[in-house]
Every structure is written in structure tokens, then in C-alpha cells.
Scaffold this motif. Structure first.
Motif, mmCIF file in Angstrom:
data_model
loop_
_atom_site.group_PDB
_atom_site.id
_atom_site.type_symbol
_atom_site.label_atom_id
_atom_site.label_comp_id
_atom_site.label_asym_id
_atom_site.label_seq_id
_atom_site.Cartn_x
_atom_site.Cartn_y
_atom_site.Cartn_z
ATOM 1 N N ILE A 65 23.028 45.090 35.529
ATOM 2 C CA ILE A 65 24.089 44.566 36.400
ATOM 3 C C ILE A 65 25.450 44.551 35.710
ATOM 4 O O ILE A 65 26.431 45.062 36.238
ATOM 5 C CB ILE A 65 23.768 43.115 36.848
ATOM 6 N N GLU A 119 31.847 36.602 30.870
ATOM 7 C CA GLU A 119 32.259 35.768 29.754
ATOM 8 C C GLU A 119 33.373 34.850 30.214
ATOM 9 O O GLU A 119 34.222 35.254 31.007
ATOM 10 C CB GLU A 119 32.771 36.660 28.623
ATOM 11 N N GLU A 120 33.350 33.625 29.731
ATOM 12 C CA GLU A 120 34.332 32.649 30.191
ATOM 13 C C GLU A 120 34.644 31.688 29.061
ATOM 14 O O GLU A 120 33.753 31.288 28.313
ATOM 15 C CB GLU A 120 33.742 31.916 31.393
ATOM 16 N N LYS A 125 33.067 32.242 43.820
ATOM 17 C CA LYS A 125 33.060 31.218 42.780
ATOM 18 C C LYS A 125 34.175 31.357 41.748
ATOM 19 O O LYS A 125 34.238 30.582 40.800
ATOM 20 C CB LYS A 125 31.696 31.237 42.070
ATOM 21 N N GLU A 155 29.376 36.669 45.725
ATOM 22 C CA GLU A 155 29.228 35.368 45.066
ATOM 23 C C GLU A 155 30.236 35.203 43.929
ATOM 24 O O GLU A 155 30.749 34.114 43.694
ATOM 25 C CB GLU A 155 27.803 35.202 44.522
ATOM 26 N N ILE A 156 30.484 36.283 43.223
ATOM 27 C CA ILE A 156 31.452 36.220 42.122
ATOM 28 C C ILE A 156 32.823 35.827 42.654
ATOM 29 O O ILE A 156 33.468 34.898 42.159
ATOM 30 C CB ILE A 156 31.513 37.582 41.381
ATOM 31 N N LYS A 213 27.953 42.119 32.649
ATOM 32 C CA LYS A 213 28.032 40.903 31.839
ATOM 33 C C LYS A 213 29.228 40.056 32.265
ATOM 34 O O LYS A 213 30.123 40.537 32.953
ATOM 35 C CB LYS A 213 28.128 41.267 30.355
ATOM 36 N N TYR A 266 26.249 40.964 44.015
ATOM 37 C CA TYR A 266 26.943 40.073 43.091
ATOM 38 C C TYR A 266 28.392 39.823 43.460
ATOM 39 O O TYR A 266 28.908 38.727 43.284
ATOM 40 C CB TYR A 266 26.846 40.629 41.668
ATOM 41 N N PRO A 314 37.417 30.857 39.683
ATOM 42 C CA PRO A 314 38.156 29.592 39.552
ATOM 43 C C PRO A 314 39.647 29.707 39.842
ATOM 44 O O PRO A 314 40.374 28.742 39.658
ATOM 45 C CB PRO A 314 37.927 29.220 38.086
ATOM 46 N N ARG A 326 28.933 30.071 37.252
ATOM 47 C CA ARG A 326 29.426 31.449 37.354
ATOM 48 C C ARG A 326 28.658 32.378 36.423
ATOM 49 O O ARG A 326 28.327 33.498 36.791
ATOM 50 C CB ARG A 326 30.921 31.506 37.041
ATOM 51 N N LEU A 383 25.292 33.608 37.707
ATOM 52 C CA LEU A 383 25.248 34.648 38.747
ATOM 53 C C LEU A 383 24.650 35.941 38.227
ATOM 54 O O LEU A 383 23.913 36.621 38.915
ATOM 55 C CB LEU A 383 26.661 34.949 39.265
ATOM 56 N N ASN A 414 40.774 32.847 32.402
ATOM 57 C CA ASN A 414 39.781 32.385 31.436
ATOM 58 C C ASN A 414 38.410 33.028 31.552
ATOM 59 O O ASN A 414 37.561 32.818 30.706
ATOM 60 C CB ASN A 414 39.599 30.867 31.551
ATOM 61 N N ASN A 415 38.182 33.746 32.636
ATOM 62 C CA ASN A 415 36.841 34.320 32.753
ATOM 63 C C ASN A 415 36.881 35.771 33.198
ATOM 64 O O ASN A 415 37.856 36.227 33.792
ATOM 65 C CB ASN A 415 35.968 33.475 33.685
ATOM 66 N N GLU A 416 35.844 36.487 32.882
ATOM 67 C CA GLU A 416 35.775 37.874 33.313
ATOM 68 C C GLU A 416 34.341 38.296 33.563
ATOM 69 O O GLU A 416 33.399 37.816 32.920
ATOM 70 C CB GLU A 416 36.428 38.796 32.284
ATOM 71 N N TYR A 417 34.196 39.155 34.546
ATOM 72 C CA TYR A 417 32.924 39.814 34.817
ATOM 73 C C TYR A 417 33.095 41.304 34.566
ATOM 74 O O TYR A 417 34.099 41.890 34.955
ATOM 75 C CB TYR A 417 32.513 39.630 36.281
ATOM 76 N N ASN A 418 32.109 41.907 33.915
ATOM 77 C CA ASN A 418 32.055 43.355 33.788
ATOM 78 C C ASN A 418 30.853 43.835 34.577
ATOM 79 O O ASN A 418 29.715 43.556 34.200
ATOM 80 C CB ASN A 418 31.856 43.767 32.335
ATOM 81 N N LEU A 419 31.089 44.504 35.683
ATOM 82 C CA LEU A 419 29.966 44.925 36.513
ATOM 83 C C LEU A 419 29.760 46.428 36.432
ATOM 84 O O LEU A 419 30.716 47.206 36.492
ATOM 85 C CB LEU A 419 30.221 44.561 37.979
ATOM 86 N N ASN A 420 28.479 46.802 36.299
ATOM 87 C CA ASN A 420 28.141 48.214 36.381
ATOM 88 C C ASN A 420 28.289 48.675 37.824
ATOM 89 O O ASN A 420 27.930 47.952 38.752
ATOM 90 C CB ASN A 420 26.688 48.442 35.951
#
Lengths: 374, 374
Positions: free
Chosen positions: B305, B309-310, A84, A80-81, B307, A77, A86, B274, B277, A106-112
Motif C-alpha cells: 500500500i 509518517e507524522e 482524517k 479515509e486518508i 507508508k 485508502y 489534520p 491516521r 489507516l 506535520n504528516n505525510e502518506y506515501n501511497l503506491n
């Protein structure tokens, strides 16, 4: 672990390190990339246990280091994250030992994440007598030989390239027993030990992709009994070696020839390519060549499809007729690595190896076995 | 048959006609291309029995016609042979009824041909009331709807696009029952009959590829009960129609909406991309959207995986909170055919269809069904 980094710097490092992620690994944590942030910078490491790649992003290339630390992030992941995202500026923050937050305004991913304690310890150590070679030369050595390695696991050693160094002479050989490619170069500085190792073809090809074309940077090779570590720019690339003694191929290579044929590379290559069109259903795409003084006739046929024939002007050292057949695929792959306008085909008879050489460049020798068609 | 032709003219015609060659035809001769040389020119025809393409090369574009005649040449080889020929001028000569010689100065191919008498007779006939439409408009109609056809053979009619013409109104619809795309245009000249046909998706997509982008050429459509013939430049393209009555989809499309949301197309599309993904392991890649006055929050999660949020700034006609979920793949495919900078999402509730529209262009309407996530 908490830091801020430029998107493109991280992306380039991730693209390189991800090459070590195997598609068929059975150890789940090896699907992760180990991020290690220290005061010196950010180290990214990935391994499929045969091949390990580590890329170091210098502290000065990191926008802000808030808190050092280590995480193992899922490779599937993260690439690709980041690609992409922004924004050009990306924030990383460990939420706890098993969760990383990657975010912009404006965006966030929380990855395990994987448990860092489960990641195997992989040592990348220096040898006593490293060998320095310029990147462009090494790239050309690899690309002009590694295509000839065997893809069959029956003889595992032949799936690698054989690297030999003696004094200042470096020799690289690959063969699948039907064809062979051998490249020699002279090192700038002789070494004291003798090197004779076999590097897995898949690994060396991955390394070649990381080497830029025209390129004055140096590669330092650290060679051990069971592994080799390449250092190139901010990349460390280590692969296990194949164990065993690579077969001696010298007796296989003729030194005298009945026919020395001077050919235009492009004309010959295109003609073999065209002849191979009608040979594609046959095993190994056999094409036939008739040499008759100044004319070479290249032909192929398949009973259900038809036949093709093409004539080329050549210069041959021998006026006697000779008919010989070979795999068009092997011939085309051998021709592809040659750069000269004119080349030499060296032939003895229809059942002896065909040598293919550049006229100007003596460092590369390629050979394919003919095929008996009767 | 004996003639001389310019390589590029023949190549372009072969590329077009080869689109009709099926990959899974069970009738061997349909792997052949029918060459028919008359005093008017050279006709090339290929068919997979559902789809037939004929390209006519005018007599004035043929260098020399020595002898008229017909042959059925194997498509698998002829295209590559012509592409790789070393000369711009190519000679064709029938050796007998089942062998064609294709040659230049130095090379020649002898290809076995199919028996011309075995080639099925395929009529390409004109209808009484042909419909003319410009190629660019037709291309846009096809490309903005055909993506939504079903790929499942369970409901065969849904694998096609429904073309309806009444007077001067042309309407094109495709749906797989989870999403729908509908495009309306006005014809320059009204027709007297009513048309309501279903064109196989695979065929119409092949035809779209042959239509240039900006293009003032016209397409003439000859419509029958069971087939449609498109004439475009020197190409005739005929496909069988799917039989049956296409479902009425009008009751499916809401006309009033609780939420009208104004969005920037690129921002929304990138955000959905995004979010998708982290949804890639799930069925249909579900992403969730929360609309809360001027803010849209797009999120997705997968337990193993993590989460994401955007937030996006939006203009909504309704200040009440609404949560809705949909397939990111369906949404991205619908957004891809829109050309405006800003678009409208029209929503009623979390279990009613979502409409997607361009703000400026009223001719296209797209719809996807939301997904219940609880």
C-alpha cells in the motif's frame, strides 16, 4: 502531478466518485481512482466497468497547480486518508510514476499507485439529442419506482428500470412481476427520437443518492443504445444498459375497479406494519384485509405465535364484503413513496392486482398482486 | 391477569428487561418474559440463566389492576408490539393460562404464552453486607476497564472483570494478557469482608448500558460466592460470577520508568488513528513510534500500500532515542476512555509494557504491551 487543494472540496468529489467502485471487481486497477490534473482542473474517475463516475474539480477550486499529470490512486485508502487529514489544505506530489505523496505540515502518506497505462479507456461522450430534466423531478421518478425492481438474476431485465420517452411523455416502470411501480411525467421539450431503455437498478439508485432533494439544478441525459450518461453539476455518471426488450406491462394494469377505497395513508400504513409483526416468520409476510362497507379489518396470524386484528374506518364505493391478502412488505414499500395524506386502493377481486394511488397526484401508479391464502 | 398501563412506562421496562434475553439460548422458555402482576405492581423478569434482569413497575404507575396473575410472554414480539401500539394506554387481559390479549380501542393482539409452570425459579436474594456506590462512579469504573477483557474462551477468567474490595478500597481490573486496565476508587463506607470476584464482561457491559451518565442514584451490590446482584432504581440485575482465582497482575505493572512523555491526548490519538489507516491489513495494526527528545514520529507501512509518517511535539523526561511499536487498536481503545486534555505515556524500553495515564486523575491506569517488529 503536483497540486494543493482544499480538503472539503476534494473530499466531496471523492465521496461521489467512490460510488462507482464495486465491492466485487475482479480487475485490480478498477479499485483505483484515476486522478487527472490538467490546466482545466482535476478530474477524478472511477469505474466498475458497468458504472463510471467522473467528477471534475474546476481549476479555480484548486489552490495551486504546480505540475499537471495523472495517477491511479487506491480508492480503499485515499478517502479515509483525506477525511482524517489534520489540516484544511492538502498537498499532493507525485514522487515518481507509481508513488504519490499526500501531506500537510506535520504528516505525510506515501501511497503506491497503479500503472496509469493499465487503466482502461472509458469514453464519456455526448449524444446528438440530449434530454434535460430538473434534478428534483428525476430524483422523484427514480425513488418512486426503483424499489420495485427484481433482485433476482433469473430475469435480468427485471433488475432494471424501464425508461420510455415518446415526444414529451416520459414513463418509468419497474416490476419484479409481483408488484409494479409506474411514474409518468411531461418533459418541457419534446424529443424527436423514441427512447425505450432499461437502466440497471443498482446504478440508478447510486445516481439518485447523488441528487440533492430540493434542487433546481438540471440533469442532462445522453442516451445511446447500450449506455446512458447523466451530467449533473460537476458530475458525469455513465452506466451500461441492460439489453433486451422490457415486457409490456400495460395489459397487466386494470383500468376498471369494483372497489375504490379511500384511506388515510398513515393509519393504513401503521396498521399493516403492526399486522406484519406477527407475520414475520411466514413467506412474504402475508396480511389479510376484510373490507365490509365502512370498516376495514386488517389481520394476520401465525399458529405458533398468535394473531392480531385491527379495524380502520374507510370510505368504499362498494358495500359488498371482500377478503383479500397480500405481502405486507410489498404494501409498505409501495405506501412509503406516497406523499399524500389520503390515498386510494383500487381492487377488483381477491385474485386481481391491487392498485395504490395518490388522490391528488395522478403521475404515480403502484400495483401489487394479492396472495391466495386458501 | 388483567390490567391497564401507560405505553411508555411499560416500554422502558421492557427495553431494560429484554437485555437479559440471550441470542443463543437453547431453553425455549427463556425466550419469554415473565410478567407477574400482584397488588404491589407488575414485575417483569427475563433471564438467559447466566444473567437475570427484573424490573418492577410500582402499583401506582399502573393505571388499573383488574386481576392479578402471571404469564410468560414471548419477548421477540412483545417489545415491538408495545413500541408500535397506536395508543398511549394499553390493555392486557389473560384469555386463559396460555393466551394473552393486548389491545387498544381499534386493535388487538392475541399472543400464545409459555406455560408459567415451566419457568425456572430464579432467586434474587439480598446479601448480609450490601455495598452502596453511586451510579455514575460505577458506570465510569466499568466503562474504563471492561473494554480490555479477553474475547477468547481459552482463558475463561480473562473474559471477566476482576472486582476487589478491601476495607474502603475498590479495585477493578481487566486484561486480555496483551493489555490491562485498572481503576481504583475509595468507597464511602468500608466493608468488613474481603471481596475478590470475576464478573463476566458481557454481563457487566449490559449493566453499564442501563446506568445513566450523570446520575445521583445509587447502586446497591449484593455479592455472593457465585453471583452478584445489583439493585438500581426499579431494576434488579443479577449475574453469575466466573469461578477461579484471577491472576495477580501487579508484578506485571512497572513502577519506575525511563521515559515520561507528556502528550496532548487528541493530537496523539488522531495521529495513531491516521497511521493505523495503512496498517489495517496487518495483524493487530502495528504502528511504530520514534521518540527523539522533543519530537515523536509516528509511522506505519504496508509493502503493497505505502507508508505514512507524522510528527508530534512532546515533552519527554529522557533525551535518548527510543523506538517502540504497538497495536494501534489497543492504543486507541485505551486512549478513548481518558478524559483529560493531556496525558502521560510511561515507557522503559521497546519490550516492556507501556503505561498510559491521565495527568490529573490517578485512579485509572492503562497498559499495553509493545510489539517486537524485528
Amino acid at each position: 502531478m503536483k497540486f494543493v487543494i482544499d480538503k472539503n472540496i476534494l473530499l466531496e468529489a471523492l465521496v461521489n466518485v467512490t460510488r462507482a467502485i464495486g465491492t466485487r471487481t475482479t480487475i485490480p486497477i478498477l479499485n483505483g481512482i484515476k486522478f487527472e490534473l490538467t490546466k482545466d482542473g482535476l478530474s477524478l474517475l472511477a469505474s466498475d466497468s458497468e458504472l463510471t463516475i467522473r467528477v471534475m474539480i474546476n481549476e479555480k477550486d484548486i489552490k495551486k497547480v504546480d505540475k499537471v499529470g495523472s495517477m491511479v490512486i487506491q480508492s480503499k485508502y485515499i478517502l479515509e486518508i483525506i477525511r482524517k487529514m489534520p489540516s484544511d489544505i492538502i498537498y499532493f506530489e507525485a514522487l515518481d510514476s507509481s508513488k504519490i505523496k499526500i501531506y500537510t505540515d506535520n504528516n505525510e502518506y506515501n501511497l503506491n499507485c497503479y500503472d496509469i497505462n493499465d487503466y482502461p479507456h472509458i469514453a464519456l461522450t455526448d449524444s446528438k439529442e440530449p434530454i434535460t430534466i430538473d434534478a428534483g423531478t428525476l430524483k422523484s421518478i427514480i425513488s418512486s419506482t426503483s424499489y420495485a425492481v427484481s433482485t433476482q438474476e433469473v430475469r435480468p431485465l427485471l433488475t432494471g428500470v424501464n425508461l420510455k420517452i415518446n415526444g414529451d411523455m416520459l414513463e418509468c416502470i419497474a416490476t419484479d412481476s409481483y408488484r409494479l411501480a409506474k411514474k409518468n411525467i411531461k418533459l418541457n421539450n419534446p424529443i424527436n427520437n423514441v427512447v425505450n431503455i432499461v437502466i440497471p437498478g443498482r446504478s440508478i439508485n447510486e445516481f439518485e443518492k447523488m441528487l440533492g432533494g430540493d434542487n433546481d439544478n438540471e440533469v442532462v441525459m445522453h442516451i445511446f443504445n447500450n449506455k446512458i450518461l447523466f451530467k449533473y453539476m460537476n458530475i458525469e455518471f455513465q452506466t451500461n444498459l441492460l439489453s433486451g426488450t422490457y415486457p409490456d406491462t400495460n395489459h397487466f394494469i386494470p383500468t376498471e375497479f369494483a372497489y375504490m377505497i379511500n384511506l388515510n395513508l398513515k393509519d393504513f400504513s401503521d396498521a399493516v406494519d403492526r399486522a406484519s409483526l406477527l407475520a414475520q416468520n411466514k413467506d412474504k409476510n402475508i396480511v389479510r384485509v376484510l373490507i365490509d362497507d365502512k370498516v376495514m379489518t386488517i389481520s394476520s396470524s401465525a399458529s405458533e405465535i398468535g394473531k392480531t386484528e385491527e379495524k380502520l374506518s374507510i370510505e368504499s364505493s362498494n358495500k359488498d364484503k371482500l377478503e383479500i391478502a397480500f405481502s405486507s412488505r410489498y404494501m409498505l414499500e409501495a405506501l412509503k413513496v406516497l406523499k399524500d395524506e389520503d390515498i386510494l386502493l383500487l381492487i377488483n377481486s381477491d385474485d386481481k392486482p391491487i392498485l395504490i394511488k395518490s388522490i391528488k397526484d395522478e403521475s404515480l401508479l403502484e400495483l401489487i398482486l394479492p396472495v391466495k391464502t386458501y
